[in-house]
Write a protein that holds these residues in place. Sequence first.
Motif, PDB file in Angstrom:
ATOM      1  N   ARG A   1       0.902  -1.111  -0.185  1.00 48.38           N
ATOM      2  CA  ARG A   1       0.013  -0.108   0.066  1.00 48.38           C
ATOM      3  C   ARG A   1       0.774   1.187  -0.001  1.00 48.38           C
ATOM      4  NH1 ARG A   1      -3.979   2.415   4.528  1.00 48.38           N
ATOM      5  NH2 ARG A   1      -1.804   1.829   5.754  1.00 48.38           N
ATOM      6  N   GLN A   2       1.877   1.299   0.621  1.00 53.84           N
ATOM      7  CA  GLN A   2       2.918   2.246   0.766  1.00 53.84           C
ATOM      8  C   GLN A   2       3.507   2.600  -0.571  1.00 53.84           C
ATOM      9  OE1 GLN A   2       3.002  -0.318   2.817  1.00 53.84           O
ATOM     10  NE2 GLN A   2       2.295   0.848   4.657  1.00 53.84           N
ATOM     11  N   THR A   3       3.839   1.598  -1.609  1.00 60.85           N
ATOM     12  CA  THR A   3       4.261   1.833  -2.769  1.00 60.85           C
ATOM     13  C   THR A   3       3.011   2.523  -3.742  1.00 60.85           C
ATOM     14  OG1 THR A   3       5.702  -0.110  -2.661  1.00 60.85           O
ATOM     15  CG2 THR A   3       5.002   0.530  -4.794  1.00 60.85           C
ATOM     16  N   VAL A   4       1.990   2.118  -3.485  1.00 57.96           N
ATOM     17  CA  VAL A   4       0.831   2.770  -4.144  1.00 57.96           C
ATOM     18  C   VAL A   4       0.833   4.522  -3.725  1.00 57.96           C
ATOM     19  CG1 VAL A   4      -1.768   3.140  -4.522  1.00 57.96           C
ATOM     20  CG2 VAL A   4      -0.489   0.789  -4.601  1.00 57.96           C
ATOM     21  N   TYR A   5       0.718   4.754  -2.602  1.00 61.18           N
ATOM     22  CA  TYR A   5       0.795   5.914  -2.003  1.00 61.18           C
ATOM     23  C   TYR A   5       2.171   6.809  -2.581  1.00 61.18           C
ATOM     24  CZ  TYR A   5      -3.305   5.633   0.913  1.00 61.18           C
ATOM     25  OH  TYR A   5      -4.732   5.692   1.522  1.00 61.18           O
ATOM     26  N   ALA A   6       3.350   5.890  -2.665  1.00 64.73           N
ATOM     27  CA  ALA A   6       4.414   6.688  -3.223  1.00 64.73           C
ATOM     28  C   ALA A   6       4.207   7.425  -4.593  1.00 64.73           C
ATOM     29  CB  ALA A   6       5.601   5.800  -3.168  1.00 64.73           C
ATOM     30  N   HIS A   7       3.323   6.590  -5.346  1.00 59.66           N
ATOM     31  CA  HIS A   7       3.191   6.889  -6.554  1.00 59.66           C
ATOM     32  C   HIS A   7       1.697   7.913  -6.613  1.00 59.66           C
ATOM     33  CE1 HIS A   7       6.187   4.678  -8.552  1.00 59.66           C
ATOM     34  NE2 HIS A   7       5.980   3.763  -7.877  1.00 59.66           N
ATOM     35  N   PHE A   8       0.649   7.357  -5.901  1.00 60.39           N
ATOM     36  CA  PHE A   8      -0.553   8.164  -5.930  1.00 60.39           C
ATOM     37  C   PHE A   8      -0.837   8.493  -4.611  1.00 60.39           C
ATOM     38  CE2 PHE A   8      -0.111   4.919  -9.252  1.00 60.39           C
ATOM     39  CZ  PHE A   8      -0.280   5.762 -10.428  1.00 60.39           C
ATOM     40  N   SER A   9      -0.939   9.822  -4.358  1.00 67.29           N
ATOM     41  CA  SER A   9      -1.274  10.404  -2.949  1.00 67.29           C
ATOM     42  C   SER A   9      -2.609  10.048  -2.317  1.00 67.29           C
ATOM     43  CB  SER A   9      -0.946  11.764  -2.635  1.00 67.29           C
ATOM     44  OG  SER A   9      -1.923  12.353  -3.483  1.00 67.29           O
ATOM     45  N   SER A  10      -3.351   9.592  -3.332  1.00 67.24           N
ATOM     46  CA  SER A  10      -4.864   9.316  -2.737  1.00 67.24           C
ATOM     47  C   SER A  10      -5.668   8.522  -3.954  1.00 67.24           C
ATOM     48  CB  SER A  10      -5.755  10.657  -2.581  1.00 67.24           C
ATOM     49  OG  SER A  10      -6.100  11.280  -3.900  1.00 67.24           O
ATOM     50  N   ARG A  11      -6.707   7.944  -3.470  1.00 68.29           N
ATOM     51  CA  ARG A  11      -7.546   7.181  -4.581  1.00 68.29           C
ATOM     52  C   ARG A  11      -7.834   8.165  -5.438  1.00 68.29           C
ATOM     53  NH1 ARG A  11     -12.271   5.173  -5.940  1.00 68.29           N
ATOM     54  NH2 ARG A  11     -12.512   3.031  -6.253  1.00 68.29           N
ATOM     55  N   ASP A  12      -8.206   9.243  -5.216  1.00 70.95           N
ATOM     56  CA  ASP A  12      -8.738  10.242  -6.571  1.00 70.95           C
ATOM     57  C   ASP A  12      -7.455  10.424  -7.310  1.00 70.95           C
ATOM     58  OD1 ASP A  12     -11.368  10.238  -5.397  1.00 70.95           O
ATOM     59  OD2 ASP A  12     -10.823  12.390  -4.440  1.00 70.95           O
ATOM     60  N   VAL A  13      -6.353  10.502  -6.770  1.00 74.18           N
ATOM     61  CA  VAL A  13      -5.241  10.769  -7.683  1.00 74.18           C
ATOM     62  C   VAL A  13      -4.894   9.616  -8.808  1.00 74.18           C
ATOM     63  CG1 VAL A  13      -2.611  10.946  -7.869  1.00 74.18           C
ATOM     64  CG2 VAL A  13      -4.073  12.422  -6.395  1.00 74.18           C
ATOM     65  N   LEU A  14      -5.244   8.555  -8.266  1.00 74.04           N
ATOM     66  CA  LEU A  14      -5.083   7.158  -8.901  1.00 74.04           C
ATOM     67  C   LEU A  14      -5.979   6.873  -9.859  1.00 74.04           C
ATOM     68  CD1 LEU A  14      -3.884   4.419  -9.524  1.00 74.04           C
ATOM     69  CD2 LEU A  14      -4.941   3.299  -7.648  1.00 74.04           C
ATOM     70  N   LEU A  15      -7.336   7.503  -9.463  1.00 75.85           N
ATOM     71  CA  LEU A  15      -8.453   7.169 -10.490  1.00 75.85           C
ATOM     72  C   LEU A  15      -8.358   8.032 -11.641  1.00 75.85           C
ATOM     73  CD1 LEU A  15     -11.150   5.943 -11.054  1.00 75.85           C
ATOM     74  CD2 LEU A  15     -12.186   7.974  -9.645  1.00 75.85           C
ATOM     75  N   ASN A  16      -7.726   9.431 -11.476  1.00 73.16           N
ATOM     76  CA  ASN A  16      -7.463  10.346 -12.248  1.00 73.16           C
ATOM     77  C   ASN A  16      -6.231   9.899 -13.200  1.00 73.16           C
ATOM     78  OD1 ASN A  16      -9.243  12.819 -12.263  1.00 73.16           O
ATOM     79  ND2 ASN A  16      -8.421  13.228 -10.315  1.00 73.16           N
TER      80      ASN A  16
END
Length: 190
Positions: free
Chosen positions: A49-64
Amino acid sequence: MSENKPVRRRRRADADRSRTAILAAAVALLDEQPDASLERIAEAASVTRQTVYAHFSSRDVLLNAVLDELTRETLQAIDALELDEGPALDKLLQLINLSWRAFEQHPLLLHVPQTSGSAERHDPVVQRFARLIRRGQRAGEITRELPVDWLTTSLIALGHAAGESAATGRLATRTASKTLNTTITRLLQP
């Protein structure tokens, strides 16, 4: 100093692979479960999960980022249609059908709310619609009674209405697509 360059390149390559894996997992998982959590996406991408947050600060950022990726893929497919060749109305319908194939391939697109980047994602498609409509009007294939901007706005609105009808189950996806094509043809014909 030259010894650090390979290490940095390797770290960058690892980071790029992680980001690519996260985006691919997010696309696949969100297509099946539009409300999937970041934890679930991390698991599907085989990262923490930390790796995801390293690339995308939030779910909205990932969704975008997912939407940006799907937009990029769709624009490549649209440009492969060679919009400046052949009858404009036929090309417009091909563009609409390509959009529906994207909805069928990525059901997430039917369920995602309008986001801050929505207008920027629509702009390249809107420009292509307008270019086709102008070309069709010059050739006499598309009505000249209505302004290009109005027709473009109408096409987008009709597409959203058809998408909403499919997303809410009021129309089957194929029925919504066929109905949209018929409506657009009637609207645009001189």
